[in-house]
Design a protein around this motif. Structure first.
Motif, PDB file in Angstrom:
ATOM      1  N   ARG A  49     -28.522  10.502 -47.579  1.00 43.58           N
ATOM      2  CA  ARG A  49     -27.183   9.970 -47.833  1.00 43.58           C
ATOM      3  C   ARG A  49     -26.406   9.955 -46.517  1.00 43.58           C
ATOM      4  NH1 ARG A  49     -23.672  13.053 -52.218  1.00 43.58           N
ATOM      5  NH2 ARG A  49     -24.202  14.686 -50.756  1.00 43.58           N
ATOM      6  N   VAL A  50     -25.842   8.806 -46.176  1.00 46.09           N
ATOM      7  CA  VAL A  50     -25.131   8.683 -44.906  1.00 46.09           C
ATOM      8  C   VAL A  50     -23.646   8.363 -45.089  1.00 46.09           C
ATOM      9  CG1 VAL A  50     -27.171   8.110 -43.545  1.00 46.09           C
ATOM     10  CG2 VAL A  50     -25.865   6.272 -44.643  1.00 46.09           C
ATOM     11  N   ALA A  51     -23.254   7.917 -46.268  1.00 46.62           N
ATOM     12  CA  ALA A  51     -21.848   7.589 -46.510  1.00 46.62           C
ATOM     13  C   ALA A  51     -21.584   7.571 -48.004  1.00 46.62           C
ATOM     14  CB  ALA A  51     -21.492   6.230 -45.913  1.00 46.62           C
ATOM     15  N   ALA A  52     -20.318   7.782 -48.352  1.00 46.79           N
ATOM     16  CA  ALA A  52     -19.909   7.707 -49.756  1.00 46.79           C
ATOM     17  C   ALA A  52     -18.516   7.094 -49.826  1.00 46.79           C
ATOM     18  CB  ALA A  52     -19.916   9.090 -50.397  1.00 46.79           C
ATOM     19  N   PHE A  53     -18.271   6.375 -50.906  1.00 46.38           N
ATOM     20  CA  PHE A  53     -16.993   5.714 -51.132  1.00 46.38           C
ATOM     21  C   PHE A  53     -16.601   5.919 -52.583  1.00 46.38           C
ATOM     22  CE2 PHE A  53     -19.369   3.557 -47.889  1.00 46.38           C
ATOM     23  CZ  PHE A  53     -18.450   3.370 -46.881  1.00 46.38           C
ATOM     24  N   ILE A  54     -15.340   6.245 -52.820  1.00 46.85           N
ATOM     25  CA  ILE A  54     -14.858   6.445 -54.183  1.00 46.85           C
ATOM     26  C   ILE A  54     -13.900   5.305 -54.523  1.00 46.85           C
ATOM     27  CG2 ILE A  54     -12.924   7.950 -53.519  1.00 46.85           C
ATOM     28  CD1 ILE A  54     -13.601   9.578 -56.122  1.00 46.85           C
ATOM     29  N   HIS A  55     -14.031   4.791 -55.727  1.00 43.41           N
ATOM     30  CA  HIS A  55     -13.157   3.723 -56.203  1.00 43.41           C
ATOM     31  C   HIS A  55     -11.933   4.352 -56.862  1.00 43.41           C
ATOM     32  CE1 HIS A  55     -16.167   0.336 -55.928  1.00 43.41           C
ATOM     33  NE2 HIS A  55     -16.938   1.405 -55.779  1.00 43.41           N
ATOM     34  N   LEU A  56     -10.751   3.954 -56.426  1.00 38.84           N
ATOM     35  CA  LEU A  56      -9.492   4.469 -56.969  1.00 38.84           C
ATOM     36  C   LEU A  56      -8.712   3.333 -57.584  1.00 38.84           C
ATOM     37  CD1 LEU A  56      -8.475   6.717 -53.940  1.00 38.84           C
ATOM     38  CD2 LEU A  56      -9.633   7.437 -56.028  1.00 38.84           C
ATOM     39  N   PRO A  57      -8.029   3.524 -58.685  1.00 35.64           N
ATOM     40  CA  PRO A  57      -7.915   4.742 -59.486  1.00 35.64           C
ATOM     41  C   PRO A  57      -9.150   4.942 -60.370  1.00 35.64           C
ATOM     42  CG  PRO A  57      -6.649   3.007 -60.530  1.00 35.64           C
ATOM     43  CD  PRO A  57      -7.226   2.440 -59.249  1.00 35.64           C
ATOM     44  N   ALA A  58      -9.084   5.959 -61.221  1.00 40.41           N
ATOM     45  CA  ALA A  58     -10.187   6.272 -62.131  1.00 40.41           C
ATOM     46  C   ALA A  58     -10.443   5.105 -63.072  1.00 40.41           C
ATOM     47  CB  ALA A  58      -9.863   7.540 -62.935  1.00 40.41           C
ATOM     48  N   ILE A  59     -11.630   5.069 -63.631  1.00 40.70           N
ATOM     49  CA  ILE A  59     -12.006   4.032 -64.596  1.00 40.70           C
ATOM     50  C   ILE A  59     -11.045   4.105 -65.780  1.00 40.70           C
ATOM     51  CG2 ILE A  59     -13.815   3.287 -66.204  1.00 40.70           C
ATOM     52  CD1 ILE A  59     -15.844   4.495 -64.182  1.00 40.70           C
ATOM     53  N   GLY A  60     -10.524   2.966 -66.181  1.00 42.72           N
ATOM     54  CA  GLY A  60      -9.661   2.899 -67.355  1.00 42.72           C
ATOM     55  C   GLY A  60      -8.194   3.160 -67.072  1.00 42.72           C
ATOM     56  N   ILE A  61      -7.848   3.519 -65.849  1.00 44.17           N
ATOM     57  CA  ILE A  61      -6.443   3.725 -65.506  1.00 44.17           C
ATOM     58  C   ILE A  61      -5.931   2.443 -64.868  1.00 44.17           C
ATOM     59  CG2 ILE A  61      -4.826   4.982 -64.028  1.00 44.17           C
ATOM     60  CD1 ILE A  61      -6.524   7.452 -64.394  1.00 44.17           C
ATOM     61  N   ASP A  62      -4.912   1.879 -65.466  1.00 42.21           N
ATOM     62  CA  ASP A  62      -4.335   0.665 -64.911  1.00 42.21           C
ATOM     63  C   ASP A  62      -3.499   1.021 -63.690  1.00 42.21           C
ATOM     64  OD1 ASP A  62      -5.436  -1.020 -66.812  1.00 42.21           O
ATOM     65  OD2 ASP A  62      -3.784  -0.710 -68.206  1.00 42.21           O
ATOM     66  N   GLY A  63      -3.685   0.275 -62.662  1.00 42.79           N
ATOM     67  CA  GLY A  63      -2.925   0.468 -61.436  1.00 42.79           C
ATOM     68  C   GLY A  63      -2.633  -0.882 -60.817  1.00 42.79           C
ATOM     69  N   HIS A  64      -1.651  -0.915 -59.979  1.00 43.35           N
ATOM     70  CA  HIS A  64      -1.303  -2.177 -59.322  1.00 43.35           C
ATOM     71  C   HIS A  64      -2.323  -2.534 -58.257  1.00 43.35           C
ATOM     72  CE1 HIS A  64       2.467  -2.399 -61.428  1.00 43.35           C
ATOM     73  NE2 HIS A  64       2.735  -1.155 -61.077  1.00 43.35           N
ATOM     74  N   THR A  65      -2.927  -1.526 -57.669  1.00 41.53           N
ATOM     75  CA  THR A  65      -3.938  -1.781 -56.643  1.00 41.53           C
ATOM     76  C   THR A  65      -5.192  -0.970 -56.947  1.00 41.53           C
ATOM     77  OG1 THR A  65      -3.139   0.003 -55.238  1.00 41.53           O
ATOM     78  CG2 THR A  65      -2.188  -2.175 -54.858  1.00 41.53           C
ATOM     79  N   HIS A  66      -6.281  -1.495 -56.503  1.00 43.28           N
ATOM     80  CA  HIS A  66      -7.558  -0.790 -56.578  1.00 43.28           C
ATOM     81  C   HIS A  66      -8.095  -0.735 -55.158  1.00 43.28           C
ATOM     82  CE1 HIS A  66      -7.874  -0.728 -60.948  1.00 43.28           C
ATOM     83  NE2 HIS A  66      -7.346  -1.937 -60.927  1.00 43.28           N
ATOM     84  N   GLN A  67      -8.653   0.398 -54.812  1.00 44.76           N
ATOM     85  CA  GLN A  67      -9.213   0.523 -53.479  1.00 44.76           C
ATOM     86  C   GLN A  67     -10.505   1.318 -53.501  1.00 44.76           C
ATOM     87  OE1 GLN A  67      -6.665   2.700 -50.808  1.00 44.76           O
ATOM     88  NE2 GLN A  67      -6.202   4.258 -52.306  1.00 44.76           N
ATOM     89  N   MET A  68     -11.274   1.154 -52.449  1.00 51.61           N
ATOM     90  CA  MET A  68     -12.496   1.905 -52.263  1.00 51.61           C
ATOM     91  C   MET A  68     -12.281   2.726 -50.992  1.00 51.61           C
ATOM     92  SD  MET A  68     -16.375   0.445 -52.378  1.00 51.61           S
ATOM     93  CE  MET A  68     -16.543  -0.123 -50.713  1.00 51.61           C
ATOM     94  N   ALA A  69     -12.199   4.047 -51.143  1.00 51.97           N
ATOM     95  CA  ALA A  69     -11.879   4.930 -50.025  1.00 51.97           C
ATOM     96  C   ALA A  69     -13.130   5.652 -49.539  1.00 51.97           C
ATOM     97  CB  ALA A  69     -10.824   5.945 -50.446  1.00 51.97           C
ATOM     98  N   PRO A  70     -13.330   5.688 -48.221  1.00 52.54           N
ATOM     99  CA  PRO A  70     -14.476   6.444 -47.708  1.00 52.54           C
ATOM    100  C   PRO A  70     -14.238   7.943 -47.868  1.00 52.54           C
ATOM    101  CG  PRO A  70     -13.129   5.632 -45.890  1.00 52.54           C
ATOM    102  CD  PRO A  70     -12.556   5.064 -47.154  1.00 52.54           C
ATOM    103  N   ILE A  71     -15.292   8.659 -48.226  1.00 52.09           N
ATOM    104  CA  ILE A  71     -15.211  10.111 -48.367  1.00 52.09           C
ATOM    105  C   ILE A  71     -16.461  10.727 -47.751  1.00 52.09           C
ATOM    106  CG2 ILE A  71     -13.721  10.193 -50.400  1.00 52.09           C
ATOM    107  CD1 ILE A  71     -16.211  10.387 -52.128  1.00 52.09           C
ATOM    108  N   ASP A  72     -16.326  11.937 -47.296  1.00 56.58           N
ATOM    109  CA  ASP A  72     -17.473  12.659 -46.760  1.00 56.58           C
ATOM    110  C   ASP A  72     -18.315  13.126 -47.946  1.00 56.58           C
ATOM    111  OD1 ASP A  72     -19.004  15.104 -46.025  1.00 56.58           O
ATOM    112  OD2 ASP A  72     -18.095  14.725 -44.059  1.00 56.58           O
ATOM    113  N   PRO A  73     -19.603  12.826 -47.952  1.00 53.76           N
ATOM    114  CA  PRO A  73     -20.441  13.244 -49.079  1.00 53.76           C
ATOM    115  C   PRO A  73     -20.378  14.746 -49.362  1.00 53.76           C
ATOM    116  CG  PRO A  73     -21.633  11.682 -47.715  1.00 53.76           C
ATOM    117  CD  PRO A  73     -20.364  12.029 -46.978  1.00 53.76           C
ATOM    118  N   ALA A  74     -20.269  15.565 -48.337  1.00 49.90           N
ATOM    119  CA  ALA A  74     -20.183  17.021 -48.536  1.00 49.90           C
ATOM    120  C   ALA A  74     -18.870  17.392 -49.228  1.00 49.90           C
ATOM    121  CB  ALA A  74     -20.307  17.750 -47.203  1.00 49.90           C
ATOM    122  N   ASP A  75     -17.775  16.703 -48.881  1.00 48.64           N
ATOM    123  CA  ASP A  75     -16.488  16.955 -49.542  1.00 48.64           C
ATOM    124  C   ASP A  75     -16.552  16.557 -51.015  1.00 48.64           C
ATOM    125  OD1 ASP A  75     -15.373  17.898 -47.173  1.00 48.64           O
ATOM    126  OD2 ASP A  75     -14.497  15.952 -46.638  1.00 48.64           O
TER     127      ASP A  75
END
Length: 87
Positions: A49-75
């Motif tokens: 594993r060399v990179a990880a990205f989390i999609h925000l907000p959570a599934i099913g939560i309506d938000g005005h924006t959606h983003q994919m944020a890079p995160i450290d896999p260990a974190d």
């Protein structure tokens, strides 16, 4: 080098904070993309594993924006483990 991306759903049962985030994230299921590169070791194939990205907000939560944020896999692993200990 060969790479692949896998997508999983991670459930957080308690609010969580990751380094680089401005605010605590709410309980919920989150899509996580993980980039891995192929390692050729002897006669076996393995993925690292060399990179990880989390999609925000959570599934099913309506938000005005959606983003994919890079995160450290260990974190990410540490936050998941902390959530399991709290539940």
């Amino acid at each position: 080098m060969t790479t692949r991306t896998t997508q999983t759903i991670v459930r957080f049962s308690a609010p969580f904070m990751l380094p680089g985030f401005d605010a605590e994230q709410p309980v919920g299921d989150y899509l996580v993309d993980q980039d891995e590169e192929l390692l050729e070791v002897s006669s076996r194939l393995a993925w690292r594993r060399v990179a990880a990205f989390i999609h925000l907000p959570a599934i099913g939560i309506d938000g005005h924006t959606h983003q994919m944020a890079p995160i450290d896999p260990a974190d990410l692993d540490a936050a998941i483990e902390k959530g399991h200990q709290l539940s």
